[in-house]
Design an enzyme around this catalytic site. Sequence first.
Site, PDB file in Angstrom:
ATOM      1  N   GLU A 134      13.839 -19.125  22.707  1.00  0.00           N
ATOM      2  CA  GLU A 134      14.306 -17.804  22.166  1.00  0.00           C
ATOM      3  C   GLU A 134      14.546 -17.008  23.402  1.00  0.00           C
ATOM      4  O   GLU A 134      13.847 -17.017  24.472  1.00  0.00           O
ATOM      5  CB  GLU A 134      13.221 -16.969  21.351  1.00  0.00           C
ATOM      6  CG  GLU A 134      13.052 -17.933  20.277  1.00  0.00           C
ATOM      7  CD  GLU A 134      11.876 -17.308  19.312  1.00  0.00           C
ATOM      8  OE1 GLU A 134      12.294 -16.497  18.182  1.00  0.00           O
ATOM      9  OE2 GLU A 134      10.742 -17.243  19.401  1.00  0.00           O
ATOM     10  N   HIS A 145       6.229 -24.674  13.365  1.00  0.00           N
ATOM     11  CA  HIS A 145       7.643 -25.233  13.424  1.00  0.00           C
ATOM     12  C   HIS A 145       7.826 -26.438  14.414  1.00  0.00           C
ATOM     13  O   HIS A 145       8.402 -27.488  13.929  1.00  0.00           O
ATOM     14  CB  HIS A 145       8.570 -24.186  14.055  1.00  0.00           C
ATOM     15  CG  HIS A 145       8.437 -22.617  13.290  1.00  0.00           C
ATOM     16  ND1 HIS A 145       8.258 -22.565  12.111  1.00  0.00           N
ATOM     17  CD2 HIS A 145       8.499 -21.455  13.826  1.00  0.00           C
ATOM     18  CE1 HIS A 145       8.311 -21.260  11.683  1.00  0.00           C
ATOM     19  NE2 HIS A 145       8.459 -20.816  12.735  1.00  0.00           N
ATOM     20  N   LYS A 167       9.488 -17.488  24.676  1.00  0.00           N
ATOM     21  CA  LYS A 167      10.162 -16.320  24.456  1.00  0.00           C
ATOM     22  C   LYS A 167      10.797 -16.014  25.759  1.00  0.00           C
ATOM     23  O   LYS A 167      10.281 -16.368  26.725  1.00  0.00           O
ATOM     24  CB  LYS A 167       9.413 -15.156  23.739  1.00  0.00           C
ATOM     25  CG  LYS A 167       8.744 -15.566  22.467  1.00  0.00           C
ATOM     26  CD  LYS A 167       8.570 -14.204  21.628  1.00  0.00           C
ATOM     27  CE  LYS A 167       8.025 -14.685  20.124  1.00  0.00           C
ATOM     28  NZ  LYS A 167       9.152 -14.887  19.249  1.00  0.00           N
ATOM     29  N   HIS A 222       9.499 -21.907   7.563  1.00  0.00           N
ATOM     30  CA  HIS A 222      11.131 -21.674   7.131  1.00  0.00           C
ATOM     31  C   HIS A 222      11.944 -22.513   7.907  1.00  0.00           C
ATOM     32  O   HIS A 222      12.995 -22.946   7.503  1.00  0.00           O
ATOM     33  CB  HIS A 222      11.312 -20.138   7.337  1.00  0.00           C
ATOM     34  CG  HIS A 222      11.626 -19.647   9.052  1.00  0.00           C
ATOM     35  ND1 HIS A 222      10.471 -19.351   9.691  1.00  0.00           N
ATOM     36  CD2 HIS A 222      12.542 -19.979   9.683  1.00  0.00           C
ATOM     37  CE1 HIS A 222      10.931 -19.292  10.917  1.00  0.00           C
ATOM     38  NE2 HIS A 222      12.359 -19.484  10.798  1.00  0.00           N
ATOM     39  N   ASP A 232       1.770 -19.576  17.215  1.00  0.00           N
ATOM     40  CA  ASP A 232       3.092 -18.944  16.444  1.00  0.00           C
ATOM     41  C   ASP A 232       4.009 -19.909  16.228  1.00  0.00           C
ATOM     42  O   ASP A 232       4.645 -20.161  15.337  1.00  0.00           O
ATOM     43  CB  ASP A 232       3.356 -17.952  17.307  1.00  0.00           C
ATOM     44  CG  ASP A 232       4.650 -17.123  16.679  1.00  0.00           C
ATOM     45  OD1 ASP A 232       4.422 -16.853  15.479  1.00  0.00           O
ATOM     46  OD2 ASP A 232       5.749 -16.712  17.140  1.00  0.00           O
ATOM     47  N   ARG A 251       0.907  -1.158   0.057  1.00  0.00           N
ATOM     48  CA  ARG A 251       0.078  -0.059   0.138  1.00  0.00           C
ATOM     49  C   ARG A 251       0.837   1.267   0.149  1.00  0.00           C
ATOM     50  O   ARG A 251       0.471   2.320  -0.509  1.00  0.00           O
ATOM     51  CB  ARG A 251      -0.848   0.036   1.288  1.00  0.00           C
ATOM     52  CG  ARG A 251      -1.917  -0.966   1.082  1.00  0.00           C
ATOM     53  CD  ARG A 251      -2.925  -0.928   2.176  1.00  0.00           C
ATOM     54  NE  ARG A 251      -2.545  -1.690   3.455  1.00  0.00           N
ATOM     55  CZ  ARG A 251      -2.821  -2.807   4.069  1.00  0.00           C
ATOM     56  NH1 ARG A 251      -4.099  -3.068   3.607  1.00  0.00           N
ATOM     57  NH2 ARG A 251      -2.460  -3.390   4.798  1.00  0.00           N
ATOM     58  N   LYS A 285      15.901 -25.096   7.039  1.00  0.00           N
ATOM     59  CA  LYS A 285      17.009 -24.986   7.492  1.00  0.00           C
ATOM     60  C   LYS A 285      17.840 -26.630   7.292  1.00  0.00           C
ATOM     61  O   LYS A 285      17.272 -27.607   7.421  1.00  0.00           O
ATOM     62  CB  LYS A 285      16.844 -25.024   9.236  1.00  0.00           C
ATOM     63  CG  LYS A 285      16.271 -23.632   9.653  1.00  0.00           C
ATOM     64  CD  LYS A 285      16.119 -23.430  11.115  1.00  0.00           C
ATOM     65  CE  LYS A 285      15.094 -22.510  11.382  1.00  0.00           C
ATOM     66  NZ  LYS A 285      15.709 -21.263  11.808  1.00  0.00           N
ATOM     67  N   LYS A 302       3.232 -18.171   6.865  1.00  0.00           N
ATOM     68  CA  LYS A 302       2.503 -18.683   7.970  1.00  0.00           C
ATOM     69  C   LYS A 302       2.079 -17.294   8.762  1.00  0.00           C
ATOM     70  O   LYS A 302       2.919 -16.307   8.463  1.00  0.00           O
ATOM     71  CB  LYS A 302       3.290 -19.505   8.828  1.00  0.00           C
ATOM     72  CG  LYS A 302       4.395 -19.055   9.706  1.00  0.00           C
ATOM     73  CD  LYS A 302       5.131 -19.669  10.778  1.00  0.00           C
ATOM     74  CE  LYS A 302       4.494 -19.699  12.212  1.00  0.00           C
ATOM     75  NZ  LYS A 302       4.896 -18.573  12.828  1.00  0.00           N
TER      76      LYS A 302
HETATM   77  C1  BG6 Z   1       8.438 -17.341  13.361  1.00  0.00           C
HETATM   78  C2  BG6 Z   1       7.985 -16.804  14.670  1.00  0.00           C
HETATM   79  O1  BG6 Z   1       7.866 -17.969  12.465  1.00  0.00           O
HETATM   80  O2  BG6 Z   1       9.541 -17.980  13.933  1.00  0.00           O
HETATM   81  C3  BG6 Z   1       8.713 -15.922  15.546  1.00  0.00           C
HETATM   82  O3  BG6 Z   1       6.426 -15.956  14.156  1.00  0.00           O
HETATM   83  C4  BG6 Z   1       9.891 -16.739  15.934  1.00  0.00           C
HETATM   84  O4  BG6 Z   1       7.900 -15.355  16.709  1.00  0.00           O
HETATM   85  C5  BG6 Z   1      10.714 -17.344  14.572  1.00  0.00           C
HETATM   86  O5  BG6 Z   1      10.765 -15.530  16.899  1.00  0.00           O
HETATM   87  C6  BG6 Z   1      11.599 -18.031  15.192  1.00  0.00           C
HETATM   88  O6  BG6 Z   1      12.473 -18.411  14.007  1.00  0.00           O
HETATM   89  P1  BG6 Z   1      14.039 -18.728  14.146  1.00  0.00           P
HETATM   90  O7  BG6 Z   1      14.416 -19.025  12.694  1.00  0.00           O
HETATM   91  O8  BG6 Z   1      14.743 -17.419  14.544  1.00  0.00           O
HETATM   92  O9  BG6 Z   1      14.248 -19.873  15.194  1.00  0.00           O
END
Ligand code: BG6
Length: 507
Positions: A236, A260, A360, A198, A255, A59, A202, A168
């Site tokens: 994290e 993941h 987190k 993603h 999330d 936008r 890896k 996602k």
């Molecule tokens: C994302 C989440 O999909 O993956 C984030 O939305 C998270 O909250 C992230 O921090 C973690 O990815 P990675 O590759 O840093 O482990």
Amino acid sequence: MPEETNRSGSIYGGTADPCAVILFGASGDLAKRKVIPAMYDLAQYKSLGERYAIIGFARTPMTDDSFRAMAGEAAKTISEVGPIEPAKWDEFAASLHYSPGDYADQNSFAQLAKRLAEIDAEKKLGGNRLFYLSTPPEVYPDIVEQLGRAGLARPSNPGSWVRIIIEKPFGRDLATARELNKIVLNVFEEKQVYRIDHYLGKDTVQNLLVLRFSNGIFEPLWNRNYVDHVQITASETLGVERRGGFYETAGALRDMIQSHVLQLTSLVAVEPPASFDATAVRNEKLKVLQSIRPFNLEMVAQSVVRGQYAPGKAGEKALAGYRAEPGVNPNSRTETFVAMRLLIDNWRWAGVPFYLRTGKRLAKRSTEIMIQFKRAPHIVFREREVEPNRLILNIQPDEGVSISFGAKKPGTEMSIGNVTMNFSYCEGFGGVSRSAYATLLNDCLRGDPTLFDRGDSVEAAWSLVEPILEVWSAAKSVSVPQYASGTWGPRESDQLLEREARQWYNP
Ligand code: BG6
């Protein structure tokens, strides 16, 4: 059958077809941090040929030049693909274009179609197109429908291809995921749709399959006869940073676990596929999700723990609690931590608990899978208390594999010490690392969906977390356990394992 993915010659493989990548949400964080730098990386490794174009759509009003400047600034400061060389960036930036518009506006898409046709003709891209949705998920349906209306979802000539990558979160519960699948599959065919996670890009995650299915020594032990339990941790140290607003609508279960962490679980538990092709691999992964025992009210109460980070410390640095983060409701009940125990009801895994946790602001950043084996059936030595064997797969950041076992300590006593044998990716393979986004983009450009999620799997993963979401949303008067930032989560998480005489293996 997908084409064979050839990665020889470069870390990403040979050259992709000429194509246009249309990036929706081009002014957003994900596009700037990951997607555009990943395209740059592919261009440097010659995995994109000479003929390609990236057309940003968002936008924010911008010209081609201001889009190039914005992307360049971001690539040089926040990109995750390593240092960007200014001269090479300038060469790459010539392929960036911008078409501003509104996601629900038919005229904007007509404008995009016109721009796309001009660029395609000028650069001879042969009509190949990849649409990349990196916008907030609320606008996915608009974009997909507008692409359909503008006639952009189907190949324009018999030899060309059109694909779409969808970021996602794919839905926010089972009903919305189903609805989104319906909308998408009204416009695109399943084989055109690449739902991205993603973590599957890896190398260390892919190595799980290689470790299991290219070696003779692990697979015979990889079952309920020898495995005591499995732990998967994705921790994290960062908080929600600038994503408080989004995170309030998500939480750790949506999330991280739904995507993941369940992906990692599927790869640890999956049966050997008949071959390494997309259908075979994805069929087997789906079966794992379908075999996980569904949660009911009682199981949620007993086997799922949530938590929220409270103020704490990292060294001397004071850290704010989640409720004080920008964009977060001061009375928020959103979980920033989840630990859970699940069971996979099939012949391989019957009775073997899988403990998953993510959060987190935990004590350490680490994604790790720990397989704990059953103890030796009888110990003949005086020292009876020997540690169990553990196989640890370090997904990030210290990528590698280690295995622990008992060894005789030097000396006259038959005394046993626990030792570890380590394989480090960096030492073993010389520290070449690929960006997960570039890996997946590259696979998509070659038409290989093996490492992308299929519609049925996404729905199976939502089915699994759905009862937990329901119980939590109904239990409004139950407080969400707090944990000090910089620790390993709430006490309840430790108790989940202690009840079964086990402990978390902290990375
Ligand atoms: C994302 C989440 O999909 O993956 C984030 O939305 C998270 O909250 C992230 O921090 C973690 O990815 P990675 O590759 O840093 O482990």
